[in-house]
Motif scaffolding. Structure first.
Motif, PDB file in Angstrom:
ATOM      1  N   ALA A 461      54.149  38.927  17.149  1.00  0.00           N
ATOM      2  CA  ALA A 461      54.427  38.034  16.308  1.00  0.00           C
ATOM      3  C   ALA A 461      55.941  37.830  15.953  1.00  0.00           C
ATOM      4  O   ALA A 461      56.439  36.883  15.082  1.00  0.00           O
ATOM      5  CB  ALA A 461      53.561  38.178  14.867  1.00  0.00           C
ATOM      6  N   GLY A 462      56.770  38.623  16.525  1.00  0.00           N
ATOM      7  CA  GLY A 462      58.361  38.456  16.269  1.00  0.00           C
ATOM      8  C   GLY A 462      58.808  39.097  15.235  1.00  0.00           C
ATOM      9  O   GLY A 462      59.793  38.800  14.697  1.00  0.00           O
ATOM     10  N   LYS A 463      57.793  40.271  14.763  1.00  0.00           N
ATOM     11  CA  LYS A 463      58.340  41.060  13.802  1.00  0.00           C
ATOM     12  C   LYS A 463      58.923  42.280  14.114  1.00  0.00           C
ATOM     13  O   LYS A 463      58.272  43.048  15.300  1.00  0.00           O
ATOM     14  CB  LYS A 463      57.061  41.417  12.701  1.00  0.00           C
ATOM     15  CG  LYS A 463      56.498  40.082  12.046  1.00  0.00           C
ATOM     16  CD  LYS A 463      57.203  39.803  10.601  1.00  0.00           C
ATOM     17  CE  LYS A 463      56.635  38.741   9.937  1.00  0.00           C
ATOM     18  NZ  LYS A 463      57.399  38.500   8.784  1.00  0.00           N
ATOM     19  N   MET A 464      59.890  42.915  13.592  1.00  0.00           N
ATOM     20  CA  MET A 464      60.308  44.004  14.094  1.00  0.00           C
ATOM     21  C   MET A 464      59.377  45.318  13.884  1.00  0.00           C
ATOM     22  O   MET A 464      58.881  45.526  12.836  1.00  0.00           O
ATOM     23  CB  MET A 464      61.728  44.496  13.357  1.00  0.00           C
ATOM     24  CG  MET A 464      62.845  43.341  13.632  1.00  0.00           C
ATOM     25  SD  MET A 464      64.227  43.763  12.398  1.00  0.00           S
ATOM     26  CE  MET A 464      64.961  45.304  12.989  1.00  0.00           C
ATOM     27  N   ALA A 465      59.049  45.917  15.023  1.00  0.00           N
ATOM     28  CA  ALA A 465      57.977  46.894  15.178  1.00  0.00           C
ATOM     29  C   ALA A 465      58.666  48.319  14.820  1.00  0.00           C
ATOM     30  O   ALA A 465      57.905  49.193  14.311  1.00  0.00           O
ATOM     31  CB  ALA A 465      57.260  46.928  16.433  1.00  0.00           C
ATOM     32  N   PHE A 466      59.856  48.566  15.301  1.00  0.00           N
ATOM     33  CA  PHE A 466      60.499  50.157  15.171  1.00  0.00           C
ATOM     34  C   PHE A 466      61.950  49.736  15.288  1.00  0.00           C
ATOM     35  O   PHE A 466      62.535  48.825  16.104  1.00  0.00           O
ATOM     36  CB  PHE A 466      59.879  50.802  15.881  1.00  0.00           C
ATOM     37  CG  PHE A 466      60.466  50.940  17.413  1.00  0.00           C
ATOM     38  CD1 PHE A 466      61.414  51.818  18.007  1.00  0.00           C
ATOM     39  CD2 PHE A 466      59.713  50.132  18.346  1.00  0.00           C
ATOM     40  CE1 PHE A 466      61.791  51.533  19.123  1.00  0.00           C
ATOM     41  CE2 PHE A 466      60.086  50.239  19.698  1.00  0.00           C
ATOM     42  CZ  PHE A 466      60.979  50.605  20.291  1.00  0.00           C
ATOM     43  N   TRP A 467      62.828  50.739  14.718  1.00  0.00           N
ATOM     44  CA  TRP A 467      63.964  50.763  14.683  1.00  0.00           C
ATOM     45  C   TRP A 467      64.797  52.368  14.798  1.00  0.00           C
ATOM     46  O   TRP A 467      64.449  52.934  13.999  1.00  0.00           O
ATOM     47  CB  TRP A 467      64.643  49.919  13.465  1.00  0.00           C
ATOM     48  CG  TRP A 467      66.271  49.766  13.310  1.00  0.00           C
ATOM     49  CD1 TRP A 467      67.139  50.564  12.788  1.00  0.00           C
ATOM     50  CD2 TRP A 467      66.973  48.839  13.929  1.00  0.00           C
ATOM     51  NE1 TRP A 467      68.147  50.102  12.838  1.00  0.00           N
ATOM     52  CE2 TRP A 467      68.212  49.133  13.530  1.00  0.00           C
ATOM     53  CE3 TRP A 467      66.855  47.641  14.908  1.00  0.00           C
ATOM     54  CZ2 TRP A 467      69.432  48.095  13.883  1.00  0.00           C
ATOM     55  CZ3 TRP A 467      67.720  46.921  15.239  1.00  0.00           C
ATOM     56  CH2 TRP A 467      69.340  47.114  14.740  1.00  0.00           C
ATOM     57  N   ASP A 468      65.189  52.576  15.829  1.00  0.00           N
ATOM     58  CA  ASP A 468      65.745  53.752  15.883  1.00  0.00           C
ATOM     59  C   ASP A 468      67.280  53.980  16.392  1.00  0.00           C
ATOM     60  O   ASP A 468      67.678  53.285  17.303  1.00  0.00           O
ATOM     61  CB  ASP A 468      65.179  54.646  17.103  1.00  0.00           C
ATOM     62  CG  ASP A 468      65.234  56.023  17.269  1.00  0.00           C
ATOM     63  OD1 ASP A 468      65.925  56.558  16.312  1.00  0.00           O
ATOM     64  OD2 ASP A 468      64.822  56.710  18.102  1.00  0.00           O
ATOM     65  N   TYR A 469      68.047  54.424  15.448  1.00  0.00           N
ATOM     66  CA  TYR A 469      69.362  54.171  15.409  1.00  0.00           C
ATOM     67  C   TYR A 469      70.177  55.359  15.109  1.00  0.00           C
ATOM     68  O   TYR A 469      70.051  56.093  14.446  1.00  0.00           O
ATOM     69  CB  TYR A 469      69.597  53.329  14.187  1.00  0.00           C
ATOM     70  CG  TYR A 469      70.807  52.776  13.857  1.00  0.00           C
ATOM     71  CD1 TYR A 469      71.370  51.422  14.361  1.00  0.00           C
ATOM     72  CD2 TYR A 469      72.011  53.274  13.492  1.00  0.00           C
ATOM     73  CE1 TYR A 469      72.802  50.864  13.974  1.00  0.00           C
ATOM     74  CE2 TYR A 469      73.404  52.892  13.151  1.00  0.00           C
ATOM     75  CZ  TYR A 469      73.544  51.632  13.473  1.00  0.00           C
ATOM     76  OH  TYR A 469      75.043  50.832  13.327  1.00  0.00           O
ATOM     77  N   ASP A 470      71.288  55.407  16.054  1.00  0.00           N
ATOM     78  CA  ASP A 470      72.258  56.717  15.905  1.00  0.00           C
ATOM     79  C   ASP A 470      73.549  56.034  15.941  1.00  0.00           C
ATOM     80  O   ASP A 470      74.103  55.527  17.005  1.00  0.00           O
ATOM     81  CB  ASP A 470      72.024  57.767  17.047  1.00  0.00           C
ATOM     82  CG  ASP A 470      71.005  58.552  16.728  1.00  0.00           C
ATOM     83  OD1 ASP A 470      70.576  59.273  15.335  1.00  0.00           O
ATOM     84  OD2 ASP A 470      69.951  58.577  17.527  1.00  0.00           O
ATOM     85  N   VAL A 471      74.523  56.475  14.956  1.00  0.00           N
ATOM     86  CA  VAL A 471      75.919  56.008  15.228  1.00  0.00           C
ATOM     87  C   VAL A 471      76.565  57.412  15.226  1.00  0.00           C
ATOM     88  O   VAL A 471      76.151  58.538  14.576  1.00  0.00           O
ATOM     89  CB  VAL A 471      76.216  55.261  13.853  1.00  0.00           C
ATOM     90  CG1 VAL A 471      75.912  55.868  12.568  1.00  0.00           C
ATOM     91  CG2 VAL A 471      77.639  55.144  13.968  1.00  0.00           C
TER      92      VAL A 471
END
Lengths: 724, 158
Positions: A461-471
């Protein structure tokens, strides 16, 4: 006295002021010569418990010392004494506006003294967009308290109940008998009142503002267009000498031998050797420079292992395990539910602050007292460093901050002020140190090279399902995303202020919106990639995945001003969108670029930027800061990166390190999104965080090719286009 | 080697006994105390040290003092005439054509020179004329507006 005169006098005619204000701040309060003095601490009374306890700049919360002084003199003039400094960002204009507003006194009755450690209350430094946001409330509290005192005095003098009195235009009136009035000057006359703000004062509703909230041109404009504005290197005292200091060829180099004899052959040259500090002094700086060139020195230079090409691999190899800043949901579940997944790594190089004014300081030691004029963002930090270096008690060191010619986070280390003080002590003469442009590049605390790795996914549906972020090494600021994602994790490795030993070959530090430029470049680039992957217009994709009303509002404001017509990317139009949060402000921008594929050259044609920074004190000043952010940001977007080999900085001047120029500047349109429900937030930093992703997204929209590394030099743009 | 060098500085004749090879920038800033002329890079890249030599914008960091012998030098301090600001100075104030202000003297003198030789410049010509003057704060759009206002006001005068 007009602000400019006051400031000028403060620099040129210090002794006059020493007669007036004593060397000790406590004495100063006693000897101030009458009037009303208000002191206020930046504590929970003013800021609320949460804000007061928040660690800042390595300090555990704010000190309980008094941070703001306000004085109403017997002549009715009001003086704001602040440890903040003016480096172009405009508090010299906006702080008096705040004060005049809350005190109900005409703006031209307000003077301001800035960055003098003897006259002004302690301040941690001018950075982090804290002047209006954090210092502002203290100043307002002081003004409100002053008004209480004035009302009390007036009630007594006019023999009417306080409730019947009202403050306006620098006077207290009897509402029932407007002819019965007393000016602030009258009320302050013969008084010696010192008040400490004890309780959170009732402040004006910003909707009622008449002085704040209005645009005013810079108070220092005339001084700056006539050359009368003094910067640290413009201060002259009798008998002063100019120093040029022997520098190593690389960071980490150790001096093996030095022969200063040839320098001494030049008439009038004095050589100082104080441990590792070897300097040449002369009454003319250019002659000192010539003499320095005659010194013969040998250094052991450690073998170079890192350079500007392999630095990112190196950083990842020494990176500590990321600290988890935020997490929620279940990443595995998110991955399972994702229709499309996106993985990318984003890089940015070391960036210099490069203020037009190089670091400079003049130190004068008279008896047991040192006075240092310094180009610094934290005069009180400089005072303590100088005191430590020359073995003086801190109260015997006075740092005076003239106008600062740009800082951007780079003028907080005070090395040049310490050098000047050490040389003044060693030589017995007043000594000025002004770094050359080469020294400026060498000793800069660069914005750190950094890496961001993102894994993400969208559902059908175009919704963000997951977000895995490392800086890695940019720092935490701006790393925590604000989209609605059920399954997420944000980690940060190292710090934006140096990281573990051996991470960087030279000093790194805060650079205008530290961390956030890197984090927003990565996040907003990645969001755009997800939108394109999902086949959704990038603005619509963002709005679909946002619930934060302030963010939605700035995005819509930018889109409306731009005349945004939805299209999925790449649309070939060269349009880019980006949004972010910094220093409590929300900002969104839309840009249009034209890409010359053959040359790899990108011209930004237009930038529309909308910002919600809460209550705005000086709308014109805030607009200028947004324009400045957009313009300065083009540098780290297109050209700015430090070239180096180990500890040797290869960029020594502007021939290889290019900063933005007139021909680069796009048509800039700004929108201040009105928000009087939120107190004033940061204005000098937010807009710059968008520039990397804004341009990268526009380039991708124009060409279908995404760039993952800043700066996006013509060579990198060409290479990316050829690879595609 | 000490030379005697005479020139006109901000409308007044000066005679200096100096080493003629010394840079004009440092003689102005130290010997003559005219600190409005700034050091920014020392190599002629940034324009902070710009002065007018016979009405042309010139980088004082690259010029030897002996090279201005007999010439007319104007620094930012000399731009005010009869107590009145130059129209470009006023325009910079009205448009907030500066933030930190460090590049401002060089920027204004470059602008004055540009308007002298091209009284009605297009926006592109303004950009080109100021291209080699650096402003780190990003006041560029304001500076262009100030130039346009001054050009409109002056109509080729001064």
């Amino acid at each position: 006295m007009k602000t400019n005169d006051f400031l000028a006098a403060n620099f040129r005619d210090i002794h006059r002021y020493e007669d007036f204000f004593s060397s000790n701040r406590r004495d100063f309060l006693k000897r101030v010569g009458g009037g009303i003095v208000i002191l206020v601490a930046l504590n929970d009374v003013v800021l609320g418990q949460e804000e007061a306890a928040r660690p800042r700049g390595g300090r555990p919360g704010l000190p309980t010392d008094f941070n703001a002084f306000l004085r109403i003199g017997e002549d009715g003039r009001v003086t704001c004494l602040t440890g903040k400094i003016e480096m172009g960002q405009g508090p010299i204009t906006s702080l008096p506006q705040m004060l005049a507003e809350e005190l109900d006194t005409p703006l031209d009755t307000v003077d301001i003294i800035m960055g003098d450690t003897e006259l002004c209350p302690w301040d941690m430094g001018t950075f982090g967009s804290m002047t209006t946001r954090i210092f502002g409330p203290a100043l307002l509290a002081a003004a409100a308290e002053a008004k209480v005192v004035l009302l009390e005095l007036a009630a007594d003098a006019l023999k009417v109940p306080q409730a019947q009195l009202v403050a306006k235009d620098g006077a207290i009136f009897d509402q029932q008998n407007p002819k019965s009035r007393m000016t602030y000057g009258h009320l302050a006359k013969g008084q010696k009142i010192e008040r400490h703000v004890q309780a959170k004062p009732a402040l004006k509703d910003p909707a009622q503002y008449k002085i704040a909230g209005q645009s005013h041109t810079r108070r220092d404009g005339e001084a700056k267009v006539t050359g009368k504005a003094h910067y640290a290197a413009d201060i002259r005292v009798p008998g002063m000498l100019y120093a040029k200091i022997l520098r190593p060829p690389a960071h980490g180099a150790k001096m093996k031998s030095v022969d200063t004899a040839p320098a001494k052959e030049i008439s009038g040259v004095q050589v100082v050797q104080d441990g590792d500090l070897v300097a040449v002094l002369h009454e003319f700086p250019d002659v000192a420079e010539t003499a320095l060139g005659k010194i013969k020195a040998e250094f052991d230079v450690p073998a170079a292992t890192v350079d500007d090409k392999n630095i990112f691999d190196h950083l990842l190899s020494v990176a500590p395990e990321p600290r988890i800043l935020k997490q929620g949901g279940d990443l595995d579940a998110g991955k399972a539910g994702a229709a499309k997944k996106f993985e990318a790594t984003y890089l940015n190089s070391y960036v210099a602050h490069s203020p037009m004014e190089p670091h400079a300081a003049l130190a004068q030691i008279e008896g047991d007292k040192a006075t240092v004029w310094a180009s610094t963002q934290n005069p009180f930090g400089a005072r303590d460093q100088i005191a430590h270096a020359i073995g003086f008690p801190a109260e015997k060191v006075r740092v005076i901050t003239p106008f600062v010619g740009g800082g951007f986070g780079g003028k907080t280390n005070n090395a040049e002020a310490v050098e000047a003080a050490r040389l003044a002590k060693a030589s017995g003469k007043p000594v000025q140190v002004m770094w050359t442009r080469e020294e400026e590049f060498f000793y800069d605390t660069f914005r750190p090279a950094a890496v961001v790795k993102i894994n993400s996914g969208v559902d059908a549906a175009g919704k963000m399902a997951f977000w895995d972020y490392d800086v890695y090494f940019a720092g935490d600021r701006g790393s925590q995303q604000f989209y609605t994602v059920p399954n997420h994790r944000t980690g940060s490795s190292g710090s934006g202020f140096g990281g573990p030993a051996g991470a960087h070959p030279f000093a790194t530090g805060a650079w205008r919106a530290p961390g956030n430029n890197t984090n927003t470049f990565a996040r907003e680039s990645h969001i755009d990639m997800m939108a394109a992957g999902a086949g959704i217009d990038p603005l619509e994709f963002r709005l679909n995945n946002l619930s934060d009303a302030r963010m939605i509002r700035v995005l819509k404001a930018a889109a409306e001003k731009f005349g945004w017509k939805p299209a999925k990317g790449p649309s070939k139009r060269g349009y880019g969108v980006a949004c972010g949060v910094d220093a409590g402000s929300y900002v969104a921008a839309i840009a249009e670029v034209v890409v010359d594929a053959a040359k790899g050259a990108v011209q930004v044609k237009r930038v529309v930027c909308a910002q919600d920074m809460g209550v705005v004190i000086n709308p014109e000043g805030a607009t200028i800061q947004m324009e400045g952010c957009i313009t300065m940001g083009l540098g780290y977007v297109f050209t700015e990166e430090i070239h180096f080999k180990g500890g040797q900085v290869l960029d020594t001047n502007y021939d290889t390190y290019e900063i933005p120029r007139f021909s680069w500047v796009p048509k800039i349109e700004t929108v201040i999104v009105t928000n009087n429900e939120t107190p004033p937030q940061g204005g000098g930093e937010p807009a710059i965080i968008l520039m990397g992703a804004l341009v990268a997204n526009a380039i991708c929209d124009a060409t279908g090719v995404r760039l993952y590394q800043l700066p996006m030099t013509p060579d990198r743009v060409k290479a990316a286009l050829q690879k595609a | 080697m000490t030379d005697t060098i005479g020139f006109k500085l901000n409308d007044k004749p000066v005679r200096l006994k100096v080493d003629g090879d010394r840079p004009l920038l440092w003689v102005l800033r130290t010997d003559l105390g005219l600190t409005g002329t700034k050091y920014g890079c020392g190599e002629g890249h940034c324009g902070s040290c710009t002065v007018l030599i016979d009405q042309r914008a010139t980088r004082s960091c690259l010029l030897k003092i002996k090279d201005v012998k007999g010439k007319e030098v104007v620094t930012i301090e000399g731009l005010v005439r009869d107590g009145k600001l130059h129209p470009l100075q006023r325009a910079f104030m009205e448009h907030d054509g500066m933030q930190c202000g460090f590049c401002t003297p060089g920027m204004i003198l470059t602008g004055v020179s540009l308007l002298k030789f091209n009284p009605q410049p297009t926006e592109q010509q303004i950009n080109k004329g100021l291209e080699q003057n650096f402003c780190r704060c990003g006041a560029h759009v304001r500076i262009v507006k100030a130039m346009q206002q001054a050009a409109a006001e002056m109509k080729g005068a001064r």
